[in-house]
Design an enzyme around this catalytic site. Structure first.
Site, PDB file in Angstrom:
ATOM      1  N   HIS A  88      -3.494 -19.640  18.680  1.00 30.75           N
ATOM      2  CA  HIS A  88      -3.169 -20.833  19.463  1.00 30.75           C
ATOM      3  C   HIS A  88      -1.678 -20.935  19.775  1.00 30.75           C
ATOM      4  CE1 HIS A  88      -7.158 -22.895  19.244  1.00 30.75           C
ATOM      5  NE2 HIS A  88      -7.312 -21.959  18.323  1.00 30.75           N
TER       6      HIS A  88
ATOM      7  N   ASP B 285       5.774 -23.170  23.341  1.00 30.49           N
ATOM      8  CA  ASP B 285       4.482 -23.724  22.929  1.00 30.49           C
ATOM      9  C   ASP B 285       3.365 -22.807  23.396  1.00 30.49           C
ATOM     10  OD1 ASP B 285       2.816 -25.601  21.774  1.00 30.49           O
ATOM     11  OD2 ASP B 285       3.855 -27.282  22.722  1.00 30.49           O
TER      12      ASP B 285
HETATM   13  O1  F6P Z   1      -1.378 -24.186  17.561  1.00 28.80           O
HETATM   14  C1  F6P Z   1      -0.903 -24.484  16.397  1.00 28.80           C
HETATM   15  C2  F6P Z   1      -1.661 -25.473  15.531  1.00 28.80           C
HETATM   16  O2  F6P Z   1      -2.643 -24.857  14.780  1.00 28.80           O
HETATM   17  C3  F6P Z   1      -2.238 -26.641  16.339  1.00 28.80           C
HETATM   18  O3  F6P Z   1      -3.520 -26.912  16.048  1.00 28.80           O
HETATM   19  C4  F6P Z   1      -1.498 -27.825  15.862  1.00 28.80           C
HETATM   20  O4  F6P Z   1      -0.610 -28.213  16.853  1.00 28.80           O
HETATM   21  C5  F6P Z   1      -0.753 -27.396  14.660  1.00 28.80           C
HETATM   22  O5  F6P Z   1      -0.697 -25.999  14.659  1.00 28.80           O
HETATM   23  C6  F6P Z   1      -1.354 -27.971  13.423  1.00 28.80           C
HETATM   24  O6  F6P Z   1      -0.478 -27.916  12.421  1.00 28.80           O
HETATM   25  P1  F6P Z   1      -0.787 -28.527  11.007  1.00 28.80           P
HETATM   26  O7  F6P Z   1      -2.209 -28.276  10.723  1.00 28.80           O
HETATM   27  O8  F6P Z   1       0.156 -27.773  10.104  1.00 28.80           O
HETATM   28  O9  F6P Z   1      -0.440 -29.964  11.106  1.00 28.80           O
END
Ligand code: F6P
Length: 486
Positions: free
Chosen positions: A157, A364
């Site tokens: 992602h 991003d």
């Molecule tokens: O894309 C990265 C990601 O997995 C997204 O789902 C989200 O923006 C973030 O990282 C979630 O991070 P965390 O679970 O550490 O809050």
């Protein structure tokens, strides 16, 4: 469908619950309709003495949600450590913020191995496994070690950076090698995909032909699958949410003033300091915009125990306070700054209320807030999206007002331009973006990846076993219809 989806963070099926991440919110509506089992972390830890890892299992749509307690001895080294202090900064091209230790790496591998063992209980003869994101780069390799031969796919992602940046993580070669246990690897953009393939070619010396890498682990297909949203559904939710009490209170408080909105996790990749500096610059350079446009910035705290996040939280809070002190009046606050999360329903209404959406990350993977902001607009009077050219979404939403988030002056001018944009131009830009969103929905993304995974497995079955990591010339394979292959 015997599909097992794996991600660190999972979401329960409630639109009103705050959600911290793009991944969980995006996957929820498609996973719940697919009948898949969605497996992830419960957010709790266990001492590891249990013979079977403990899972809380509940129904999710036509499938199920299974949340595991992860081993306490390794959780910190895995989540705050290797995943979010080494991989995350590297993947977002912030080598200066990489903090890495061998212990953290071992914990990361331990948790990947733990999750692989935990997944075995969901394995059926023709199960497809689909692993999500940087927390589990090595999960496919761990499943193979346990004898799993079923198709395993992986989708990243986040961005994948250039070779020189990823090589700042000492274990990068080992990890890329482990990733080649996947049958299909998906990226958000062509650039991410190219960067990854360049590592494979140059660092591992492997041949890449028509998007397929051949290694001692077999064939891995690498392709681009830009994640989408359910634009129609979001549009309807936004129209309904206008009467939600929280949204109504916001509308009343505006007194005819225009509103810009930013919604982000409090993360250094999101460019919050530059964004707030651009608003500061705009109000300084164009005092006529004082009292006529304000910013609502929602910044949901995340990973607070990591030093870089603690520092950022302090820096942003100080900057907001300076800007409000400089430009505010007894009856006017330039920036409303909120450190909490909101559910998708309220967010949809907040987006629709704002005449400008500011999505200006320094880097991003996709940024689904950009897509949701557009989908939430009133077609008869849409707002304007100000979008960083460094968000994956910029590849598709190319009629947004595109900005370079490092250039504060031009970002300030772009926000002012968005505020003043005539209706005819707003509509043209909005309609072009909606066409893109409709053409690349989350449902299509999900179906394309799962279809691609089945195709990759079928290709594999039709090819002779390979010699260990020998450079190989491959026959051409037709691309799966939904994906752009390399
Ligand atoms: O894309 C990265 C990601 O997995 C997204 O789902 C989200 O923006 C973030 O990282 C979630 O991070 P965390 O679970 O550490 O809050």
């Amino acid at each position: 469908m015997d599909l097992v989806v794996v991600s660190n963070r999972v979401a329960r099926g409630k639109a009103n619950e705050p959600m911290t991440g793009g991944l969980a919110a995006a996957l929820l509506p498609v996973v719940e309709k697919s009948g898949a089992i969605w497996v992830g972390s419960s957010g709790r830890v266990c001492d590891g003495s249990q013979s079977e890892p403990f899972a809380e299992v509940e129904a999710l749509g036509t499938g199920a949600l299974a949340m595991f307690d992860l081993p306490a001895a390794h959780y910190g080294g895995y989540y705050e450590g290797f995943a979010n202090s080494a991989l995350w900064p590297a993947l977002h091209s912030r080598s200066d913020l990489i903090r890495v230790s061998h212990e953290d790496y071992l914990s990361y591998r331990e948790v990947n191995a733990f999750m692989a063992r935990a997944l075995l209980r969901f394995r059926m003869p023709d199960t497809l496994f689909w692993v999500q994101d940087y927390h589990f780069l090595a999960l496919g390799a761990e499943l193979r070690e346990l004898g799993v031969s079923e198709p395993i796919g992986f989708f990243l992602h986040t961005p994948w950076p250039s070779r020189s940046v990823i090589s700042a993580v000492p274990h990068y070669r080992e990890l890329i090698q482990a990733m080649l246990a996947y049958d299909l690897i998906g990226f958000q953009t062509e650039e991410d995909c190219e960067n990854f393939l360049s590592c494979v070619r140059v660092e591992l010396g492997l041949a890449v032909c028509d998007g397929v890498v051949v290694s001692r682990r077999g064939r891995t297909r690498v392709a681009v699958f830009p994640i989408g949203i359910d634009a129609e559904n979001f549009m309807r939710a936004a129209a309904r949410a206008i009467t939600h009490p929280e949204v109504s209170r916001l509308r009343k408080s505006l007194n005819g003033e225009k509103l810009a909105i930013g919604v982000d996790r409090l993360d250094y990749s999101k460019g919050l300091v530059n964004r707030i500096s651009a608003f500061d610059r705009m109000w300084t350079n164009e005092p006529a915009l004082l009292r006529s446009v304000s910013l609502l910035q929602i910044a949901t705290p995340s990973r607070g125990s990591i030093e870089a996040y603690g520092n950022l939280q302090n820096e942003v809070a100080r900057l907001v306070s300076d800007v409000n002190g400089r430009h505010g009046e007894v009856d006017w606050t330039p920036i409303r700054y909120l450190n909490k999360g909101y559910g998708q329903t309220v967010l949809a209404g907040l987006y629709r209320t704002a005449q400008v959406g500011v999505v200006t990350p320094l880097h991003d993977g996709m940024n689904l807030v950009a897509k949701e902001y557009v989908a939430a607009q009133n077609p008869a009077d849409p707002g304007v999206l100000v979008l960083s050219k460094f968000a994956g979404a910029a590849n598709e939403l190319d009629t947004a007002l595109m900005v370079n988030p490092h250039d504060i002056d031009s970002m300030a001018r772009a926000i002012a331009m968005a505020v003043a944009m005539p209706l005819s131009e707003r509509r043209l830009r909005y309609e072009a973006m909606m066409d893109r969103l409709r053409a690349h929905s989350i449902q299509q993304w999900f179906a394309d990846f799962v279809g691609g995974l089945r195709d990759a497995q079928a290709d594999k079955a039709s090819v002779e076993p390979l010699l260990p990591d020998s450079p190989t010339i491959l026959p051409q394979h037709p691309a799966h219809s939904g994906a752009r292959l390399h």
